[in-house]
Scaffold this motif. Sequence first.
Motif, mmCIF file in Angstrom:
data_model
loop_
_atom_site.group_PDB
_atom_site.id
_atom_site.type_symbol
_atom_site.label_atom_id
_atom_site.label_comp_id
_atom_site.label_asym_id
_atom_site.label_seq_id
_atom_site.Cartn_x
_atom_site.Cartn_y
_atom_site.Cartn_z
ATOM 1 N N ASN A 45 -3.212 -10.287 3.112
ATOM 2 C CA ASN A 45 -3.640 -8.994 3.634
ATOM 3 C C ASN A 45 -3.349 -8.913 5.123
ATOM 4 N N ARG A 46 -2.909 -7.737 5.557
ATOM 5 C CA ARG A 46 -2.664 -7.502 6.971
ATOM 6 C C ARG A 46 -3.112 -6.082 7.303
ATOM 7 N N GLY A 47 -3.898 -5.953 8.364
ATOM 8 C CA GLY A 47 -4.387 -4.649 8.774
ATOM 9 C C GLY A 47 -4.271 -4.471 10.273
ATOM 10 N N LYS A 48 -4.089 -3.225 10.696
ATOM 11 C CA LYS A 48 -3.973 -2.920 12.120
ATOM 12 C C LYS A 48 -4.800 -1.693 12.443
ATOM 13 N N LYS A 59 -5.253 -10.523 9.795
ATOM 14 C CA LYS A 59 -4.517 -10.960 8.621
ATOM 15 C C LYS A 59 -5.248 -12.126 7.973
ATOM 16 N N SER A 60 -5.167 -12.179 6.664
ATOM 17 C CA SER A 60 -5.845 -13.227 5.912
ATOM 18 C C SER A 60 -5.124 -13.437 4.587
ATOM 19 N N ALA A 61 -5.441 -14.539 3.939
ATOM 20 C CA ALA A 61 -4.909 -14.837 2.612
ATOM 21 C C ALA A 61 -6.079 -15.176 1.696
ATOM 22 N N TYR A 62 -5.883 -14.923 0.408
ATOM 23 C CA TYR A 62 -6.952 -15.168 -0.560
ATOM 24 C C TYR A 62 -6.346 -15.735 -1.839
ATOM 25 N N ALA A 63 -6.956 -16.808 -2.356
ATOM 26 C CA ALA A 63 -6.526 -17.414 -3.620
ATOM 27 C C ALA A 63 -7.707 -17.414 -4.580
ATOM 28 N N GLU A 248 -1.670 -3.307 -2.688
ATOM 29 C CA GLU A 248 -2.636 -2.255 -2.367
ATOM 30 C C GLU A 248 -2.291 -1.718 -0.983
ATOM 31 N N TYR A 249 -2.330 -0.389 -0.838
ATOM 32 C CA TYR A 249 -1.954 0.227 0.432
ATOM 33 C C TYR A 249 -2.958 1.313 0.795
ATOM 34 N N TYR A 250 -3.482 1.223 2.014
ATOM 35 C CA TYR A 250 -4.462 2.185 2.499
ATOM 36 C C TYR A 250 -3.797 3.530 2.769
ATOM 37 N N ARG A 268 -2.736 -3.267 4.257
ATOM 38 C CA ARG A 268 -1.970 -3.489 3.039
ATOM 39 C C ARG A 268 -2.159 -4.910 2.526
ATOM 40 N N THR A 269 -2.078 -5.026 1.221
ATOM 41 C CA THR A 269 -2.222 -6.314 0.540
ATOM 42 C C THR A 269 -1.088 -6.473 -0.458
ATOM 43 N N ILE A 270 -0.477 -7.649 -0.498
ATOM 44 C CA ILE A 270 0.520 -7.967 -1.507
ATOM 45 C C ILE A 270 0.141 -9.296 -2.147
#
Length: 278
Positions: A45-48, A59-63, A248-250, A268-270
């Motif tokens: 995920n990355r947001g601004k 920015k972050s990552a999730y598993a 996912e996109y805001y 946004r998240t990919i």
Amino acid sequence: MKFRTLLLASAAVMFTTSAMAVDITNPFYLPTKGKFLSDTSVEMNRGKTDSGVEEGVEKSAYAREELTYGVTDNFAVVAGIGNTFDYNKDDDYNNDHNFDYSLGVKYNYVNGKLMTQAGAMYNTWNQKSWEGKANYHDEETNDRWMKELSGYVRVGYDMGCMTPYTEFTALGELDRNANEQEYSWKLGLHKAWSKATADAGVRYTFNESEDNEYGVDYNGNGHNERVDLELAVNYLVNDNFSIGAYAEYYLGGDAREEVDPKDIEYDRTIGLNAKVLF
């Protein structure tokens, strides 16, 4: 010749039906009695944000690993574990041990082509492990584990290789003074081919928070809302295994939990996922 043509056509129909008989990526799919469905996913995920004065990037990552077991053909229990990897160097998060745990149930009810699925999930995590014992203190919970209870109802119509559906979700905090709640509503469409599937939808999320992290009641009691676009594509390797990608996109909204609210420039998240039925 006509009889042979008829046989070939019938075989082709049977083959196509067989290839599409099991769609483990369908939002209404549950493993039958005695079967397990493993769902493994990794996402970034990355947001601004931009207030016009200053900008911020997170920015972050999730598993996550989620395992669903079919108690009956229409009822299943779900257990999951996830970990958030935070990459914001200015924060005090522990980047290695941000675990969360969940336990829940799902139930399917089918009436002709009308499908209904309902589920509930209990989620918990230790915020101390995220921030470190020296940095964390929460007067609302007396430093106890964070807890949430969520539930959803999903209704769809089976049109063969296409399933339009809608979903309503509610999530509430437990064991906190505010016990804030969040709700979302999604309109989606699931499409299946012989070896691939796609899912697209728009989700509207809203909540009401009593105040923000600074204890300040900002503009309308902290009302927050957002709209996101959700997309997914999957390849069915066979009836028991699929691999896929999702995003996912805001699209827009109004966030008012901050003292000085910042406009979300993008969020946004990919992700990638794999499902295995056994």
